[in-house]
Design an enzyme around this catalytic site. Structure first.
Site, PDB file in Angstrom:
ATOM      1  CG  HIS A  86      -0.322   0.175   2.513  1.00  0.00           C
ATOM      2  ND1 HIS A  86       0.023  -0.884   3.328  1.00  0.00           N
ATOM      3  CD2 HIS A  86       0.042   1.300   3.191  1.00  0.00           C
ATOM      4  CE1 HIS A  86       0.547  -0.434   4.446  1.00  0.00           C
ATOM      5  NE2 HIS A  86       0.576   0.904   4.388  1.00  0.00           N
ATOM      6  CG  ASP A  89      -0.058  -4.260   2.523  1.00  0.00           C
ATOM      7  OD1 ASP A  89       0.009  -3.640   1.434  1.00  0.00           O
ATOM      8  OD2 ASP A  89      -0.040  -3.683   3.628  1.00  0.00           O
ATOM      9  CB  SER A 111       3.298   1.346   6.347  1.00  0.00           C
ATOM     10  OG  SER A 111       2.146   1.577   7.130  1.00  0.00           O
TER      11      SER A 111
END
Length: 528
Positions: A270, A306, A387
Site C-alpha cells: 500500500h 501487502d 509502514s
C-alpha cells in the site's frame, strides 16, 4: 380317650344283638320309627376291623401291663400311684463294667497330684474349706465355672537394666564400635551446620524487618535496558530506509528494510500501490539513513499479502538487515518498531509482543490492497510512515514488517500489527525470482457467523469446478477448521487458506446441519 384295641373282653350283648339284626334296624326312606315303631333310630355300632395275630402281638398291650403309655411326670394324678415303671438299681453289663469300672477291686479312687495332698488330707479330716459342688462328681450339683484346665502363663519379668554408659565406657570401654561413633559425630556436625545456617538466615530476616535503615541496591549495569535498546537501534538504523512516491498532485511516504546486498528493499504494497498503478505519473525514491536519495524500481508486489519489493542500483556498502525466525517469537518479547512515522526518519518506538496470529483485515483509499494478514500484535507505536519498516527483537533481528496501526484516536498510542518475517521471506524470494507469487485458493467466498450451533466462516457461494466443489463443500456449510488451524470467522479463513500448499490434500472441517463433517480438498493456485 383310650383308643387301644382290646381283644380280650367280650363285645357287649346289646351290640351283638344289634349286629345280628342289622338288616332289621337299617333305616328306610319314609320310615320315621324303629323296628318297634319308635320315634328314634338306634345308633350304628362301632366298626372294629379284624386284627390278625401278628398285629396283635406287635401292637397289643403286653401281658400284665395296666394303664396307658404316658410318661410318669406327665401322667394324670390318678396314675401317679402306679409303680410299673419305677427305675431299680441293676447291675451294669459286664462289658461296660470292664471298660468303665475300677481297675482293681478295692483300689482307691482317682488320685490327686502330690501338690494337692494337703488339701486331700484336710478334706478327709473335714478341716478344709467346703468345696463347691462338683457337677462331675455330684449329678445333682448345679453347673458352675471352675478352675481352667490350663493355668495362664506367668508374665515375664522385666529385663534387668545393664546401667547407663559413661563417656569413658563409650570412648574407651569398647562397648560402642568406632563406625557407630563416626556416624554419630557426622550426624552431630550436619545438625550443627544446619542449625547455624538457619540461625544466620533468621537473624538476617529479623534485622531486615526491624532495622530503620533503607539501602537501595545499585549496580554498574543500572542503565542496561536503555543501553540495550540503544545498541539494537544503532545496529539496524542503516538498514532502514524511507520510501517516497511523488507525483505532481500528491505524494506518499513509508518505510522499507534492505534485505539483500544487491539493493533489494522490502516494503508494504500500500506504500507504492498508487505509483505502481500510475508509473508515468509517480517517481519513487529511496532515502537512506545518511540522507542520500536514490531512485528505486519496482521488482514486484503482492496485494494479497501487502508486500512489495523495490531495487536500487549503483549503491555500495549497503547495510543488510538480519532476518530472524518469527516462529520463535513469544508473547511478552520486547521489540522495537523502526521507520519514518509522519515523515520523521530513523524513529524508534519500543514495546512488547502482545499477541500472535492475529487476523487483521487491510484496505485503504488509494490502494489496491484488500486482504487479511496473519499479524504479530505489539504495543509499539506504528503510525503513518512506519509502514514497511522492520519490527526488531532484542537480538537486532527482523521478526516482522510493520503494516498497520489501530488506536481509539489520532494519538500515537494504540496497537501495531506486523507481517511475520517468515511469510515475508517466501513472498520476497518469489517476487525477486519471478516478479510474482501465486497463492492457494479453494474457490469459495465466506461470511462470518457465530451462533449456538457453530462459529466460523459460512460458505456464501461455491465456484463451479473449484476445489471446494470437488471436495464436497456446500453453500451454508460453516467452516470451523482449515488444515491444523481453527477458524473463528471469515478473516481467519482467508489467512488459513493462504497457509495451505497448492496441489496437496488438506482436511477441511465444516458444520453441516449441526453435524461436524471433515472433507478433503486439494487447493488450486489463484489466477493472479
Amino acid at each position: 380317650m383310650d383308643t387301644r384295641v382290646d381283644t380280650d373282653n367280650a363285645m357287649p350283648a346289646r351290640f351283638s344283638a344289634q349286629i345280628q339284626n342289622e338288616d332289621e334296624v337299617t333305616s328306610d326312606q319314609g320310615n320315621n320309627g324303629g323296628p318297634n315303631g319308635g320315634g328314634r333310630l338306634a345308633p350304628r355300632p362301632v366298626f372294629r376291623p379284624p386284627v390278625d395275630p401278628a398285629s396283635r402281638q406287635a401292637f397289643g398291650r403286653p401281658s400284665g401291663v395296666q394303664g396307658s403309655f404316658v410318661a410318669e411326670r406327665v401322667r394324670p394324678q390318678k396314675y401317679q400311684d402306679q409303680s410299673d415303671f419305677t427305675p431299680n438299681d441293676q447291675l451294669a453289663d459286664p462289658v461296660l463294667q470292664e471298660a468303665f469300672g475300677r481297675p482293681f477291686a478295692g483300689a482307691e479312687s482317682l488320685q490327686r497330684h502330690p501338690i494337692d495332698a494337703g488339701a486331700l488330707a484336710a478334706e478327709k479330716d473335714g478341716a478344709g474349706p467346703d468345696e463347691p459342688d462338683d457337677p462331675w462328681r455330684d449329678p445333682a450339683a448345679a453347673a458352675a465355672l471352675g478352675t481352667p484346665a490350663l493355668a495362664a502363663p506367668a508374665p515375664h519379668g522385666a529385663l534387668a537394666g545393664s546401667g547407663k554408659l559413661g563417656v569413658r565406657d563409650v570412648l574407651f570401654g569398647g562397648k560402642v564400635s568406632y563406625l557407630a561413633l563416626g556416624i554419630l559425630v557426622a550426624i552431630a556436625l550436619v545438625i550443627g551446620g544446619i542449625g547455624g545456617v538457619i540461625g544466620r538466615k533468621t537473624a538476617e530476616v529479623v534485622d531486615a524487618f526491624t532495622t530503620s535503615k533503607v539501602t537501595l541496591s545499585t549496580t554498574g549495569n543500572a542503565q542496561e535496558p536503555a543501553g540495550r535498546f540503544t545498541k539494537v537501534a544503532a545496529a539496524v538504523a542503516d538498514s532502514v530506509v524511507t520510501i517516497e512516491s511523488v507525483s505532481d498532485q500528491e505524494g506518499m511516504q513509508g518505510s522499507g528494510v534492505i534485505v539483500d546486498g544487491r539493493g533489494y528493499i522490502v516494503t508494504n504494497n500500500h506504500v507504492i500501490s498508487e505509483a505502481a498503478n500510475n508509473p508515468s505519473q509517480f517517481k519513487t525514491t529511496v532515502v537512506f539513513n545518511d540522507g542520500k536519495e536514490v531512485p528505486a524500481n519496482l521488482v514486484g508486489r503482492d496485494p494479497k499479502t501487502d508486500l512489495a519489493v523495490l531495487k536500487v542500483d549503483n549503491v555500495d556498502n549497503l547495510t543488510v538487515a538480519r532476518l530472524g525466525d518469527s516462529s520463535k517469537v513469544r508473547v511478552g518479547d520486547e521489540v522495537l518498531a523502526v521507520g519514518a512515522p509522519l515523515g520523521l526518519r530513523s524513529t524508534v518506538t519500543q514495546g512488547i509482543v502482545s499477541a500472535l496470529h492475529r487476523p487483521v483485515p487491510l484496505s485503504g483509499e488509494g490502494s489496491d490492497t484488500d486482504t487479511v494478514i496473519d499479524a504479530i500484535q505489539t504495543d509499539a507505536s506504528i503510525n503513518h510512515g512506519n509502514s514497511g519498516g522492520p519490527l526488531i527483537d532484542m537480538d537486532a533481528q527482523v521478526i516482522g514488517i510493520n503494516t498497520a496501526g489501530k488506536s481509539l484516536s489520532d494519538s500515537a498510542s494504540g496497537l501495531g500489527f506486523a507481517i511475520p518475517v517468515n511469510e515475508m521471506k517466501l513472498v520476497a524470494n518469489s517476487l525477486i525470482k519471478d516478479g510474482k507469487i501465486v497463492h492457494p485458493t479453494l474457490g469459495i467466498s465466506t461470511r462470518s457467523v457465530s451462533n449456538a450451533i457453530a462459529s466460523g466462516a459460512q460458505v456464501a457461494n461455491v465456484k463451479a469446478g473449484s476445489p471446494a466443489q470437488k471436495g464436497g463443500i456446500l453453500e451454508n456449510d460453516v467452516i470451523v477448521k482449515v488444515g491444523n488451524r481453527a477458524v473463528a470467522d471469515s478473516d481467519e479463513f482467508v489467512v488459513a487458506v493462504r497457509q495451505l500448499a497448492i496441489g496437496q490434500d488438506a482436511p477441511i472441517e465444516v458444520v453441516r446441519e449441526g453435524r461436524h463433517v471433515t472433507l478433503t480438498v486439494k487447493p488450486d493456485p489463484d489466477s493472479t
